[in-house]
Enzyme design. Sequence first.
Site, PDB file in Angstrom:
ATOM      1  N   LYS A  35       0.840  -1.205   0.000  1.00 52.24           N
ATOM      2  CA  LYS A  35       0.000   0.000   0.000  1.00 52.24           C
ATOM      3  C   LYS A  35       0.876   1.256   0.000  1.00 52.24           C
ATOM      4  O   LYS A  35       2.087   1.183   0.271  1.00 52.24           O
ATOM      5  CB  LYS A  35      -0.907  -0.017   1.235  1.00 52.24           C
ATOM      6  CG  LYS A  35      -0.128  -0.001   2.549  1.00 52.24           C
ATOM      7  CD  LYS A  35      -1.034  -0.318   3.739  1.00 52.24           C
ATOM      8  CE  LYS A  35      -0.254  -0.292   5.038  1.00 52.24           C
ATOM      9  NZ  LYS A  35      -1.067  -0.764   6.173  1.00 52.24           N
ATOM     10  N   ARG A 133     -10.517  -0.389  14.851  1.00 52.84           N
ATOM     11  CA  ARG A 133     -10.373   0.359  13.604  1.00 52.84           C
ATOM     12  C   ARG A 133     -11.308  -0.313  12.605  1.00 52.84           C
ATOM     13  O   ARG A 133     -12.518  -0.318  12.821  1.00 52.84           O
ATOM     14  CB  ARG A 133      -8.892   0.368  13.190  1.00 52.84           C
ATOM     15  CG  ARG A 133      -8.515   1.502  12.273  1.00 52.84           C
ATOM     16  CD  ARG A 133      -7.025   1.542  11.995  1.00 52.84           C
ATOM     17  NE  ARG A 133      -6.560   0.436  11.154  1.00 52.84           N
ATOM     18  CZ  ARG A 133      -5.308   0.276  10.718  1.00 52.84           C
ATOM     19  NH1 ARG A 133      -4.379   1.163  11.056  1.00 52.84           N
ATOM     20  NH2 ARG A 133      -4.959  -0.728   9.949  1.00 52.84           N
ATOM     21  N   HIS A 165      -6.138  -7.542  12.588  1.00 55.19           N
ATOM     22  CA  HIS A 165      -4.920  -6.730  12.670  1.00 55.19           C
ATOM     23  C   HIS A 165      -4.712  -6.328  14.136  1.00 55.19           C
ATOM     24  O   HIS A 165      -5.667  -6.038  14.839  1.00 55.19           O
ATOM     25  CB  HIS A 165      -5.125  -5.491  11.786  1.00 55.19           C
ATOM     26  CG  HIS A 165      -3.895  -4.708  11.448  1.00 55.19           C
ATOM     27  ND1 HIS A 165      -2.714  -5.282  11.052  1.00 55.19           N
ATOM     28  CD2 HIS A 165      -3.672  -3.361  11.413  1.00 55.19           C
ATOM     29  CE1 HIS A 165      -1.813  -4.324  10.789  1.00 55.19           C
ATOM     30  NE2 HIS A 165      -2.368  -3.153  11.015  1.00 55.19           N
ATOM     31  N   ARG A 221       1.377 -10.867   6.872  1.00 56.60           N
ATOM     32  CA  ARG A 221       1.194  -9.670   6.040  1.00 56.60           C
ATOM     33  C   ARG A 221       2.205  -8.578   6.386  1.00 56.60           C
ATOM     34  O   ARG A 221       1.840  -7.497   6.829  1.00 56.60           O
ATOM     35  CB  ARG A 221      -0.214  -9.080   6.244  1.00 56.60           C
ATOM     36  CG  ARG A 221      -1.382  -9.960   5.916  1.00 56.60           C
ATOM     37  CD  ARG A 221      -2.690  -9.154   5.964  1.00 56.60           C
ATOM     38  NE  ARG A 221      -2.794  -8.323   7.149  1.00 56.60           N
ATOM     39  CZ  ARG A 221      -3.310  -8.720   8.312  1.00 56.60           C
ATOM     40  NH1 ARG A 221      -3.812  -9.920   8.453  1.00 56.60           N
ATOM     41  NH2 ARG A 221      -3.353  -7.886   9.340  1.00 56.60           N
ATOM     42  N   TYR A 267      14.827  30.611   6.912  1.00 53.99           N
ATOM     43  CA  TYR A 267      13.718  31.391   7.485  1.00 53.99           C
ATOM     44  C   TYR A 267      13.782  31.458   9.001  1.00 53.99           C
ATOM     45  O   TYR A 267      13.982  30.442   9.669  1.00 53.99           O
ATOM     46  CB  TYR A 267      12.377  30.771   7.109  1.00 53.99           C
ATOM     47  CG  TYR A 267      12.021  30.848   5.640  1.00 53.99           C
ATOM     48  CD1 TYR A 267      12.074  32.054   4.939  1.00 53.99           C
ATOM     49  CD2 TYR A 267      11.605  29.707   4.965  1.00 53.99           C
ATOM     50  CE1 TYR A 267      11.721  32.106   3.596  1.00 53.99           C
ATOM     51  CE2 TYR A 267      11.245  29.751   3.627  1.00 53.99           C
ATOM     52  CZ  TYR A 267      11.314  30.955   2.942  1.00 53.99           C
ATOM     53  OH  TYR A 267      10.958  31.002   1.625  1.00 53.99           O
ATOM     54  N   CYS A 319      12.846  24.235   4.394  1.00 54.07           N
ATOM     55  CA  CYS A 319      11.922  25.018   3.576  1.00 54.07           C
ATOM     56  C   CYS A 319      11.163  24.078   2.626  1.00 54.07           C
ATOM     57  O   CYS A 319      11.369  22.869   2.650  1.00 54.07           O
ATOM     58  CB  CYS A 319      12.691  26.055   2.765  1.00 54.07           C
ATOM     59  SG  CYS A 319      13.832  27.048   3.753  1.00 54.07           S
ATOM     60  N   MET A 320      10.330  24.648   1.785  1.00 54.02           N
ATOM     61  CA  MET A 320       9.533  23.811   0.894  1.00 54.02           C
ATOM     62  C   MET A 320      10.395  22.986  -0.062  1.00 54.02           C
ATOM     63  O   MET A 320      10.128  21.806  -0.298  1.00 54.02           O
ATOM     64  CB  MET A 320       8.561  24.671   0.079  1.00 54.02           C
ATOM     65  CG  MET A 320       7.586  23.845  -0.751  1.00 54.02           C
ATOM     66  SD  MET A 320       6.476  24.847  -1.763  1.00 54.02           S
ATOM     67  CE  MET A 320       5.539  25.707  -0.522  1.00 54.02           C
ATOM     68  N   ASP A 321      11.444  23.609  -0.581  1.00 52.76           N
ATOM     69  CA  ASP A 321      12.240  22.966  -1.629  1.00 52.76           C
ATOM     70  C   ASP A 321      13.682  22.696  -1.229  1.00 52.76           C
ATOM     71  O   ASP A 321      14.436  22.144  -2.023  1.00 52.76           O
ATOM     72  CB  ASP A 321      12.298  23.878  -2.862  1.00 52.76           C
ATOM     73  CG  ASP A 321      10.944  24.361  -3.269  1.00 52.76           C
ATOM     74  OD1 ASP A 321      10.092  23.501  -3.560  1.00 52.76           O
ATOM     75  OD2 ASP A 321      10.709  25.586  -3.268  1.00 52.76           O
TER      76      ASP A 321
HETATM   77  C1  LIG Z   1      -0.323  -1.779   6.743  1.00 53.51           C
HETATM   78  C2  LIG Z   1      -0.921  -3.053   7.120  1.00 53.51           C
HETATM   79  C3  LIG Z   1      -0.127  -4.204   7.259  1.00 53.51           C
HETATM   80  C4  LIG Z   1       1.379  -4.154   7.227  1.00 53.51           C
HETATM   81  O1  LIG Z   1       1.801  -3.567   8.444  1.00 53.51           O
HETATM   82  P1  LIG Z   1       3.367  -3.440   8.802  1.00 53.51           P
HETATM   83  O2  LIG Z   1       3.363  -2.993  10.205  1.00 53.51           O
HETATM   84  O3  LIG Z   1       3.909  -2.412   7.860  1.00 53.51           O
HETATM   85  O4  LIG Z   1       3.954  -4.767   8.583  1.00 53.51           O
HETATM   86  C5  LIG Z   1      -0.763  -5.401   7.510  1.00 53.51           C
HETATM   87  N1  LIG Z   1      -2.116  -5.471   7.615  1.00 53.51           N
HETATM   88  C6  LIG Z   1      -2.900  -4.382   7.511  1.00 53.51           C
HETATM   89  C7  LIG Z   1      -4.362  -4.505   7.673  1.00 53.51           C
HETATM   90  C8  LIG Z   1      -2.344  -3.146   7.281  1.00 53.51           C
HETATM   91  O5  LIG Z   1      -3.119  -2.065   7.192  1.00 53.51           O
END
Ligand SMILES: *Cc1c(COP(=O)(O)O)cnc(C)c1O
Length: 386
Positions: A35, A133, A165, A221, A267, A319-321
């Site tokens: 992701k 969540r 999770h 995961r 700045y 700064c920004m850049d």
């Molecule tokens: C982002 C995410 C992961 C991976 O998490 P890490 O801590 O980066 O290994 C696994 N499962 C879900 C649902 C996530 O949102």
Amino acid sequence: MTYPARAVVDLDAISSNVTALADRAGPAAVMAVVKADAYGHGLVPSARAALAGGATWLGAAQVDEALALRAAGIGAPLLTWLYAPGAALDQALLAGIDVSVSAAWALDELLAAVRSTGRTARVHIKVDTGLGRNGVMPDELDALLGTALRAQAEGACAVVGIWSHFAWADAPDHPTVLAQAEVFAEAVALAERRGAQLEVRHLANSAATLTNPSVHYDLVRPGLAVFGLSPVPELGTSADYGLTPAMRLEAELALVKQVPAGHGVSYGHEHVTSGPTTLGLVPIGYADGIPRHASGTAERRGAPVQVSGRRLGIAGRVCMDQFVLDLGPGATEQAGQTVELFGTGADGGPTAQDWAEVVGTISYEVVTRVGTRLPRVHVGSAGVAG
Ligand SMILES: *Cc1c(COP(=O)(O)O)cnc(C)c1O
């Protein structure tokens, strides 16, 4: 290429990190979570490198990210899990993407997409085992399973996964870890009693993959660890877990000049030279994802960078850049010379974890926020041919 800064991403590091994770997780399979543009590393090349390293699944939060993987020709098993009503679930089905369901409305929309496409949906039901969540609450799981299994009996979908999770995976001894694992085991048992033929039960992110074999189930995961960063820096470094940070952030000095004592820098003049010195201008800033909290002020040392083998803190405000380094009197650096912001650490240079500690965040945020303006340069060959 004329851009004076870049994120250099080592695809071989991604691949070998996945191999290390697969060795640790076996016999569980690995879903590489890619992701957020593969945590800033570039979605498609990173996904291919992860597959080359032994991942057999890919995970993407957003439906659009999953569709982008398919559009690039990646056919591996793929799960998407974060969407709002009206999402393009029909496109997900047409692309052969597994879909997570956390609520009755989501299952209704998915089954509507089944009717409109004529494709069977592969469903992973997500359970809120305690993160608070996403995921269906355990007391509503039975009803959701009932609807899903009725649709399965009609050939509309297959319930292939139960998943969840952790809230505290980075603190493996935290009591919520065991409590969540118990709720998860009950959810799996319920689904199996109801007749679901689960292909994959999955619960472990990077931290749980590295620290808690009892929750590996069929599939782990990991995300952060795929990119070589430690999700549990208090417990172990990347090297301790056989991981190599895959991203090096670097820039070329755009200007080097002599200034007198008492010269205010950037700045707000948060840094003032203590004597005649040399300033170096680094052409990368908060628009590129360099946190403004990385600024170096009278009270706080700026985030570390390495130039000519020496480590310096950012001088004055980011700064920004761009930002500035106080290279010291008699510095020999020249415009065009490369400055390393963070990398593997193997060369004695700073890491994303070092940045996270200075800035007061986690390494996840340091790499993920690297801006879209910065070119990603992929090196190494893992997955390139595939
Ligand atoms: C982002 C995410 C992961 C991976 O998490 P890490 O801590 O980066 O290994 C696994 N499962 C879900 C649902 C996530 O949102």
